[in-house]
Scaffold this motif. Structure first.
Motif, PDB file in Angstrom:
ATOM      1  N   ARG A  75       0.827  -1.197   0.000  1.00  0.00           N
ATOM      2  CA  ARG A  75       0.000   0.000   0.000  1.00  0.00           C
ATOM      3  C   ARG A  75       0.862   1.248   0.000  1.00  0.00           C
ATOM      4  O   ARG A  75       1.913   1.284   0.624  1.00  0.00           O
ATOM      5  N   PHE A  76       0.382   2.282  -0.684  1.00  0.00           N
ATOM      6  CA  PHE A  76       0.984   3.604  -0.596  1.00  0.00           C
ATOM      7  C   PHE A  76       0.164   4.415   0.398  1.00  0.00           C
ATOM      8  O   PHE A  76      -1.064   4.414   0.347  1.00  0.00           O
ATOM      9  N   VAL A  77       0.840   5.098   1.307  1.00  0.00           N
ATOM     10  CA  VAL A  77       0.186   5.917   2.314  1.00  0.00           C
ATOM     11  C   VAL A  77       0.823   7.306   2.246  1.00  0.00           C
ATOM     12  O   VAL A  77       2.036   7.422   2.069  1.00  0.00           O
ATOM     13  N   SER A  78       0.017   8.335   2.397  1.00  0.00           N
ATOM     14  CA  SER A  78       0.556   9.696   2.325  1.00  0.00           C
ATOM     15  C   SER A  78       1.450   9.998   3.527  1.00  0.00           C
ATOM     16  O   SER A  78       1.257   9.449   4.618  1.00  0.00           O
ATOM     17  N   LYS A  79       2.412  10.870   3.300  1.00  0.00           N
ATOM     18  CA  LYS A  79       3.265  11.311   4.398  1.00  0.00           C
ATOM     19  C   LYS A  79       2.422  12.026   5.449  1.00  0.00           C
ATOM     20  O   LYS A  79       2.673  11.911   6.644  1.00  0.00           O
ATOM     21  N   LYS A  80       1.398  12.736   5.001  1.00  0.00           N
ATOM     22  CA  LYS A  80       0.506  13.445   5.917  1.00  0.00           C
ATOM     23  C   LYS A  80      -0.185  12.464   6.869  1.00  0.00           C
ATOM     24  O   LYS A  80      -0.318  12.736   8.056  1.00  0.00           O
ATOM     25  N   ALA A  81      -0.616  11.318   6.368  1.00  0.00           N
ATOM     26  CA  ALA A  81      -1.267  10.308   7.210  1.00  0.00           C
ATOM     27  C   ALA A  81      -0.299   9.778   8.265  1.00  0.00           C
ATOM     28  O   ALA A  81      -0.682   9.580   9.421  1.00  0.00           O
ATOM     29  N   PHE A  82       0.955   9.557   7.887  1.00  0.00           N
ATOM     30  CA  PHE A  82       1.954   9.087   8.849  1.00  0.00           C
ATOM     31  C   PHE A  82       2.192  10.139   9.930  1.00  0.00           C
ATOM     32  O   PHE A  82       2.247   9.824  11.116  1.00  0.00           O
ATOM     33  N   THR A  83       2.310  11.396   9.520  1.00  0.00           N
ATOM     34  CA  THR A  83       2.541  12.474  10.473  1.00  0.00           C
ATOM     35  C   THR A  83       1.353  12.619  11.418  1.00  0.00           C
ATOM     36  O   THR A  83       1.530  12.762  12.631  1.00  0.00           O
ATOM     37  N   GLN A  84       0.138  12.557  10.870  1.00  0.00           N
ATOM     38  CA  GLN A  84      -1.057  12.686  11.709  1.00  0.00           C
ATOM     39  C   GLN A  84      -1.158  11.535  12.703  1.00  0.00           C
ATOM     40  O   GLN A  84      -1.505  11.737  13.866  1.00  0.00           O
ATOM     41  N   LYS A  85      -0.842  10.327  12.286  1.00  0.00           N
ATOM     42  CA  LYS A  85      -0.902   9.175  13.185  1.00  0.00           C
ATOM     43  C   LYS A  85       0.155   9.305  14.294  1.00  0.00           C
ATOM     44  O   LYS A  85      -0.090   8.937  15.437  1.00  0.00           O
ATOM     45  N   PHE A  86       1.312   9.852  13.960  1.00  0.00           N
ATOM     46  CA  PHE A  86       2.378  10.110  14.929  1.00  0.00           C
ATOM     47  C   PHE A  86       1.855  11.041  16.031  1.00  0.00           C
ATOM     48  O   PHE A  86       2.035  10.795  17.223  1.00  0.00           O
ATOM     49  N   VAL A  87       1.171  12.112  15.628  1.00  0.00           N
ATOM     50  CA  VAL A  87       0.603  13.082  16.565  1.00  0.00           C
ATOM     51  C   VAL A  87      -0.552  12.460  17.344  1.00  0.00           C
ATOM     52  O   VAL A  87      -0.633  12.581  18.571  1.00  0.00           O
ATOM     53  N   ASP A  88      -1.464  11.786  16.643  1.00  0.00           N
ATOM     54  CA  ASP A  88      -2.639  11.189  17.287  1.00  0.00           C
ATOM     55  C   ASP A  88      -2.255  10.183  18.364  1.00  0.00           C
ATOM     56  O   ASP A  88      -2.906  10.101  19.403  1.00  0.00           O
ATOM     57  N   PHE A  89      -1.201   9.415  18.122  1.00  0.00           N
ATOM     58  CA  PHE A  89      -0.741   8.428  19.093  1.00  0.00           C
ATOM     59  C   PHE A  89      -0.317   9.108  20.397  1.00  0.00           C
ATOM     60  O   PHE A  89      -0.630   8.646  21.492  1.00  0.00           O
ATOM     61  N   ARG A  90       0.388  10.217  20.292  1.00  0.00           N
ATOM     62  CA  ARG A  90       0.824  10.943  21.479  1.00  0.00           C
ATOM     63  C   ARG A  90      -0.346  11.637  22.170  1.00  0.00           C
ATOM     64  O   ARG A  90      -0.425  11.681  23.395  1.00  0.00           O
ATOM     65  N   LYS A  91      -1.275  12.175  21.387  1.00  0.00           N
ATOM     66  CA  LYS A  91      -2.469  12.796  21.985  1.00  0.00           C
ATOM     67  C   LYS A  91      -3.295  11.755  22.741  1.00  0.00           C
ATOM     68  O   LYS A  91      -3.806  12.031  23.826  1.00  0.00           O
ATOM     69  N   ALA A  92      -3.432  10.575  22.181  1.00  0.00           N
ATOM     70  CA  ALA A  92      -4.184   9.508  22.852  1.00  0.00           C
ATOM     71  C   ALA A  92      -3.496   9.094  24.154  1.00  0.00           C
ATOM     72  O   ALA A  92      -4.161   8.804  25.152  1.00  0.00           O
TER      73      ALA A  92
END
Length: 147
Positions: free
Chosen positions: A53-70
């Protein structure tokens, strides 16, 4: 307060954000021998015979942030008496607390995740910083800086 130990090696921003563990979070499950490669404006994620699968860099960055927020949810934050802009945030996984300092243009923390991010990206926001932002009534670091 938990003491800070310097990291044994320094990760790059690419290694922090476009990591296998972050890919697992995006895909929603673990795959055996998952590989992650950064290609131009996207990230190629694959495991032999299982996923490609190809995933956007934006999705990776958002997941990085979301993980810390959670991870910030439910952390206890206490204002340090007689100190302006200093808060103690109790560790969720072990005894001890981390010191978060609120400066005009950033927050700092004594935890390892913050130190690793700061070294790799020259900016950082760990779960302890997000817990402090929540305590202060902000939903993001940019909202805090803009205030």
């Amino acid at each position: 307060m938990t003491s800070f130990n310097a990291p044994k090696f320094t990760k790059t921003a690419k290694e922090l954000i476009y990591s296998v563990s972050n890919a697992f979070r995006i895909l929603g499950r673990k795959y055996h021998a998952l590989k992650v490669e950064v290609w131009g404006n996207c990230v190629y994620v694959w495991a032999k015979g299982q996923v490609s699968r190809f995933v956007s860099k934006k999705a990776f960055t958002q997941k990085f942030v979301d993980f810390r927020k959670a991870g910030a949810v439910g952390l206890d934050v206490v204002k340090v008496p007689f100190e302006t802009g200093e808060y103690m945030v109790k560790s969720a996984s072990k005894d001890g607390s981390y010191l978060v300092q609120c400066l005009t243009d950033k927050l700092t923390c004594t935890c390892q995740d913050y130190q690793t991010q700061a070294a790799a990206m020259n900016k950082a926001c760990c779960k302890h910083c997000y817990a402090t932002l929540n305590y202060l009534g902000f939903d993001s670091l940019s909202a805090y800086i803009a205030s």
